[in-house]
Write a protein that holds these residues in place. Sequence first.
Motif, PDB file in Angstrom:
ATOM      1  N   TYR A 223      -3.742  13.668  70.672  1.00 19.16           N
ATOM      2  CA  TYR A 223      -4.809  14.604  70.307  1.00 19.16           C
ATOM      3  C   TYR A 223      -4.943  14.620  68.795  1.00 19.16           C
ATOM      4  CZ  TYR A 223      -4.619  16.508  75.053  1.00 19.16           C
ATOM      5  OH  TYR A 223      -4.664  16.651  76.420  1.00 19.16           O
ATOM      6  N   GLU A 224      -6.173  14.650  68.335  1.00 18.84           N
ATOM      7  CA  GLU A 224      -6.418  14.806  66.894  1.00 18.84           C
ATOM      8  C   GLU A 224      -6.580  16.280  66.608  1.00 18.84           C
ATOM      9  OE1 GLU A 224      -8.739  12.201  64.601  1.00 18.84           O
ATOM     10  OE2 GLU A 224      -8.959  10.724  66.206  1.00 18.84           O
ATOM     11  N   ASN A 232      -1.373  25.268  65.757  1.00 18.16           N
ATOM     12  CA  ASN A 232      -2.281  25.912  66.718  1.00 18.16           C
ATOM     13  C   ASN A 232      -2.473  25.000  67.936  1.00 18.16           C
ATOM     14  OD1 ASN A 232      -2.516  27.271  64.322  1.00 18.16           O
ATOM     15  ND2 ASN A 232      -4.697  27.672  64.497  1.00 18.16           N
ATOM     16  N   ALA A 233      -2.667  23.704  67.650  1.00 25.41           N
ATOM     17  CA  ALA A 233      -2.864  22.738  68.741  1.00 25.41           C
ATOM     18  C   ALA A 233      -1.632  22.705  69.645  1.00 25.41           C
ATOM     19  CB  ALA A 233      -3.137  21.355  68.162  1.00 25.41           C
ATOM     20  N   LEU A 234      -0.452  22.734  69.028  1.00 21.21           N
ATOM     21  CA  LEU A 234       0.789  22.718  69.808  1.00 21.21           C
ATOM     22  C   LEU A 234       0.869  23.924  70.739  1.00 21.21           C
ATOM     23  CD1 LEU A 234       3.622  21.465  70.352  1.00 21.21           C
ATOM     24  CD2 LEU A 234       4.489  22.896  68.508  1.00 21.21           C
ATOM     25  N   ARG A 235       0.512  25.101  70.215  1.00 12.96           N
ATOM     26  CA  ARG A 235       0.573  26.322  71.045  1.00 12.96           C
ATOM     27  C   ARG A 235      -0.383  26.212  72.235  1.00 12.96           C
ATOM     28  NH1 ARG A 235      -0.047  29.519  66.303  1.00 12.96           N
ATOM     29  NH2 ARG A 235      -1.779  30.591  67.317  1.00 12.96           N
ATOM     30  N   VAL A 342       4.945  13.368  80.757  1.00  9.14           N
ATOM     31  CA  VAL A 342       3.815  13.273  79.826  1.00  9.14           C
ATOM     32  C   VAL A 342       4.377  13.236  78.408  1.00  9.14           C
ATOM     33  CG1 VAL A 342       1.708  14.397  78.965  1.00  9.14           C
ATOM     34  CG2 VAL A 342       2.297  14.556  81.391  1.00  9.14           C
ATOM     35  N   ALA A 343       3.842  12.343  77.567  1.00  8.13           N
ATOM     36  CA  ALA A 343       4.225  12.299  76.151  1.00  8.13           C
ATOM     37  C   ALA A 343       2.946  12.458  75.324  1.00  8.13           C
ATOM     38  CB  ALA A 343       4.892  10.970  75.832  1.00  8.13           C
ATOM     39  N   ILE A 344       2.947  13.451  74.446  1.00  4.79           N
ATOM     40  CA  ILE A 344       1.757  13.759  73.648  1.00  4.79           C
ATOM     41  C   ILE A 344       2.079  13.571  72.170  1.00  4.79           C
ATOM     42  CG2 ILE A 344       0.167  15.610  72.945  1.00  4.79           C
ATOM     43  CD1 ILE A 344       0.615  16.850  75.718  1.00  4.79           C
ATOM     44  N   THR A 345       1.188  12.911  71.449  1.00  6.68           N
ATOM     45  CA  THR A 345       1.337  12.763  70.002  1.00  6.68           C
ATOM     46  C   THR A 345       0.191  13.489  69.319  1.00  6.68           C
ATOM     47  OG1 THR A 345       2.382  10.607  70.338  1.00  6.68           O
ATOM     48  CG2 THR A 345       1.560  11.084  68.132  1.00  6.68           C
ATOM     49  N   LEU A 346       0.533  14.297  68.313  1.00  4.33           N
ATOM     50  CA  LEU A 346      -0.493  15.019  67.540  1.00  4.33           C
ATOM     51  C   LEU A 346      -0.735  14.279  66.238  1.00  4.33           C
ATOM     52  CD1 LEU A 346       0.697  18.720  68.025  1.00  4.33           C
ATOM     53  CD2 LEU A 346      -1.324  17.667  69.013  1.00  4.33           C
TER      54      LEU A 346
END
Length: 363
Positions: A223-224, A232-235, A342-346
């Motif tokens: 996610y960008e 905020n995106a993490l929350r 699931v693996a998410i990269t910010l």
Amino acid sequence: MTTFNELNISSEVKRAVEEMGYENATDIQARAIPCILEGKDVLGRSNTGTGKTAAFGIPAIEMVNPGCKYPNALIICPTRELVTQVATELRKFSKYKEGIKIVPIYGGQPIERQIQLLKRGCGIVVGTPGRIMDHLNRRTLKLVDTNMVILDEADEMLNMGFKEDIEEILSMMPEDKEHQTILFSATWPQDILKITEQFQKDPIRVEIKSAQRTIDTVEQVYYEAPRGKKTNALRVLLNHYDPELCMTFCNTKKMVDELNDELNNHGIKSISLHGDMKQEFRSRVMEQFRSGNFPILIATDVAARGIDVDDIDLVINYDIPQDNEYYIHRVGRTGRAGRKGVAITLISGNKQRKALRDIIHYT
């Protein structure tokens, strides 16, 4: 595929391996075990999760003289967690071998207890570079009968600033008799190759080229987030996924602490782990995480080495890892034992977008 029965190992070790549920040796085991048993020096390259502990651990157990006073094998690992994990694995492999004692030594634990265990005699010592040096200087650890020295995750030890300690330990090996030097590393930077040239004799290179770097059961997403809005995106992501167990990775200790405070201030139960913490505190953190009391663990790459928790359902790269290999280590924390993960990269900004493209290309 090579089965353990095809390898030239004792019936006691075969029995222990079978009991642990292993039938086929992994690539690194099938290639490294015979070379080490033949007495050769080995330079191994393989990632976490390829079974390298058995690749060096089984030959180490096989060459120990039961009941010896001074250790026949010395295993050096970067972190306390890894020391504990390696010692535990070796105890399982040596379960049916009589008189093989394995002593783990690391900082953050009373040295007197370790001195007592070393005095009673042991076949294998597993330790961190700093604590091994400490015992060598006190002469509570003697290498007079050490025939094999093993460096596990050598690149990580160099990254952590243990270069001088490692060189000093290797140069303290007895010169009057033959010994083997085994080195395992996920990457082979120039510093590793220098150590190899200096301390190994015609090492056999065992390199496992993994055609597939990350596993199918893990869904990898990015996610960008606008600059300054990653937290905020993490929350939002944590609320959306509501994971039972989640590991979130940052590149620095400072960021780990800041992010943990930020989540706690917003009522999200997270807990942090990094190299500055005392051992007993780290153990407590891991208990809290494993039990699900604090379902979100925020950690640095180094602190996460040696953590073995199978049911992590979400991994988040809050910071893009500094090394593509680290991405694989991180993502490999989820989707274990055939489960989905699931693996998410910010990412924020062009620089991070480019770094992520490199990772995608690499994996």
